[in-house]
Design a protein around this motif. Sequence first.
Motif, mmCIF file in Angstrom:
data_model
loop_
_atom_site.group_PDB
_atom_site.id
_atom_site.type_symbol
_atom_site.label_atom_id
_atom_site.label_comp_id
_atom_site.label_asym_id
_atom_site.label_seq_id
_atom_site.Cartn_x
_atom_site.Cartn_y
_atom_site.Cartn_z
ATOM 1 N N LEU A 290 38.820 39.824 32.498
ATOM 2 C CA LEU A 290 38.716 39.000 31.295
ATOM 3 C C LEU A 290 40.087 38.605 30.760
ATOM 4 O O LEU A 290 40.252 37.531 30.152
ATOM 5 N N ALA A 291 41.091 39.440 30.994
ATOM 6 C CA ALA A 291 42.439 39.132 30.502
ATOM 7 C C ALA A 291 43.056 37.939 31.205
ATOM 8 O O ALA A 291 44.032 37.357 30.705
ATOM 9 N N ALA A 292 42.531 37.550 32.360
ATOM 10 C CA ALA A 292 43.086 36.419 33.105
ATOM 11 C C ALA A 292 42.526 35.077 32.648
ATOM 12 O O ALA A 292 42.875 34.041 33.221
ATOM 13 N N LEU A 293 41.668 35.076 31.613
ATOM 14 C CA LEU A 293 41.109 33.800 31.140
ATOM 15 C C LEU A 293 42.196 32.884 30.585
ATOM 16 O O LEU A 293 42.133 31.667 30.760
ATOM 17 N N ASP A 294 43.190 33.465 29.917
ATOM 18 C CA ASP A 294 44.274 32.629 29.356
ATOM 19 C C ASP A 294 45.002 31.885 30.473
ATOM 20 O O ASP A 294 45.298 30.692 30.348
ATOM 21 N N ALA A 295 45.291 32.577 31.583
ATOM 22 C CA ALA A 295 45.971 31.920 32.704
ATOM 23 C C ALA A 295 45.066 30.862 33.339
ATOM 24 O O ALA A 295 45.544 29.802 33.769
ATOM 25 N N LEU A 296 43.780 31.111 33.390
ATOM 26 C CA LEU A 296 42.850 30.127 33.953
ATOM 27 C C LEU A 296 42.818 28.864 33.104
ATOM 28 O O LEU A 296 42.854 27.737 33.638
ATOM 29 N N VAL A 297 42.765 29.035 31.803
ATOM 30 C CA VAL A 297 42.754 27.865 30.913
ATOM 31 C C VAL A 297 44.088 27.127 30.983
ATOM 32 O O VAL A 297 44.138 25.888 31.017
ATOM 33 N N ALA A 298 45.187 27.883 31.029
ATOM 34 C CA ALA A 298 46.496 27.239 31.130
ATOM 35 C C ALA A 298 46.613 26.442 32.425
ATOM 36 O O ALA A 298 47.186 25.348 32.451
ATOM 37 N N GLU A 299 46.073 26.951 33.492
ATOM 38 C CA GLU A 299 46.100 26.235 34.762
ATOM 39 C C GLU A 299 45.298 24.939 34.680
ATOM 40 O O GLU A 299 45.706 23.901 35.219
ATOM 41 N N SER A 300 44.164 24.976 33.990
ATOM 42 C CA SER A 300 43.367 23.767 33.819
ATOM 43 C C SER A 300 44.063 22.763 32.913
ATOM 44 O O SER A 300 44.000 21.542 33.149
ATOM 45 N N LEU A 301 44.726 23.249 31.858
ATOM 46 C CA LEU A 301 45.472 22.337 30.982
ATOM 47 C C LEU A 301 46.609 21.665 31.731
ATOM 48 O O LEU A 301 46.961 20.502 31.474
ATOM 49 N N GLN A 302 47.186 22.397 32.676
ATOM 50 C CA GLN A 302 48.321 21.849 33.419
ATOM 51 C C GLN A 302 47.925 20.643 34.268
ATOM 52 O O GLN A 302 48.742 19.754 34.510
ATOM 53 N N VAL A 303 46.678 20.617 34.731
ATOM 54 C CA VAL A 303 46.236 19.492 35.563
ATOM 55 C C VAL A 303 45.652 18.373 34.724
ATOM 56 O O VAL A 303 45.096 17.409 35.280
#
Length: 415
Positions: A290-303
């Motif tokens: 669950l702690a990796a959700l921030d990185a997942l969202v950041a990766e989506s924002l980057q694209v």
Amino acid sequence: MTDDKAARTAPVYTGPRWFFPSALIHELDPDAGRSGRRPRRTARDWVVDFSCFLLAVLIGLLGADTLQNSDLPRALSAADQMLGALSCAAVWLRRRWPFGLAVAMLPVSFLSETSGGVAVIALFALAVHRPFRYVAWVAGAQLVLAPLYFWWRPDPDLPYAAAVVLVLVLTGATVGWGMFVRSKRQLMLSLRDRARRAETEARLRAEQAQRLAREAIAREMHDVLAHRLTLLSVHAGALEFRPDAPRDEIARAAGVIRESAHEALQDLREIIGVLRAGDSEDAGRPQPTLAALDALVAESLQVGMKVTLEQRVTDAGSVPASVGRTAYRIAQEGLTNARKHAPGTEVTVSVAGGPGEDLTVTVHNPAPEADVPPVPGAGQGLIGLTERATLAGGRLEHGRTPEGGFEVRARLPWR
């Protein structure tokens, strides 16, 4: 699995064949019944058959000696001994036709004094090789004929009642002994069947475990690679349709493509390594939580996606690893589907819950502004997510909203 396949895979008897009856080995051998050939006598069979033949001859000789001391005419005595000799020869047929021999010996033993031993041996063979209903008919007929026989031809050495009782006891002992031998053989066959069923069940459990492992690996491969490949698709499409974009933007898109391709290859190597080594899905690189959700969202924002993350989780560090991993995969698949089916829309990812409560994960996106061409294989990821949520003890629902958007809702137990 059919019984025929189970029989082919059953353990074959490999012990010392000379020590056991051929009929029993024939039943224990799964290939013997399909060959259509009669079982060959073992050394034990030859010893038993020869002993039965000698016993029948000995009893026949004793009967012939009794005939010599009786008042029976010489012609009838010779006929009696001829029937006795033929009966002794018929002992060798008791394995092949036990019921026929026992039935034939009923009138023969009633007429021939020297055939009494063969009648007893035939009754014993019948009790060993055939069910009790056959034995009951033959033994009952012998018991009925015994009083008539001694009334017709009384024994010179025994009173009438003693001779009848002796025949009754001998018949009962013969039937009991034969049924005991048959029960021992049936026990061995039942143990063979139990071993066969146990082996079949073990094989089915192993096949089911392999199938579940393959399904788990397939779900993991879909969840991981679909996200990476959609990132590649988005940036490759941007480079294709905007060849005149600024150099910085092209370089950034190329960097994202390179990084996504590298991550996809790494994930693929890890999954294939699990497949080859047979390890659990926790092997290799740490699995996302669950702690990796921030990185997942950041990766989506980057694209270039519009993503809003709403986290209302109490004590997120205590979320069980399996629940956190499932929640991450649900959010990942939701973002991947929104990027494919509703590009340009704002996606909202909501996670809420706490210890002792259910963890809820919601991924919502409105309807796209323009028509989006259908994507092949749509819906397979949601099927895998439903299975994943069910295995975690929760449930997952998905569907269109009244406004035309799409929403994925999952509820996972937090215990």
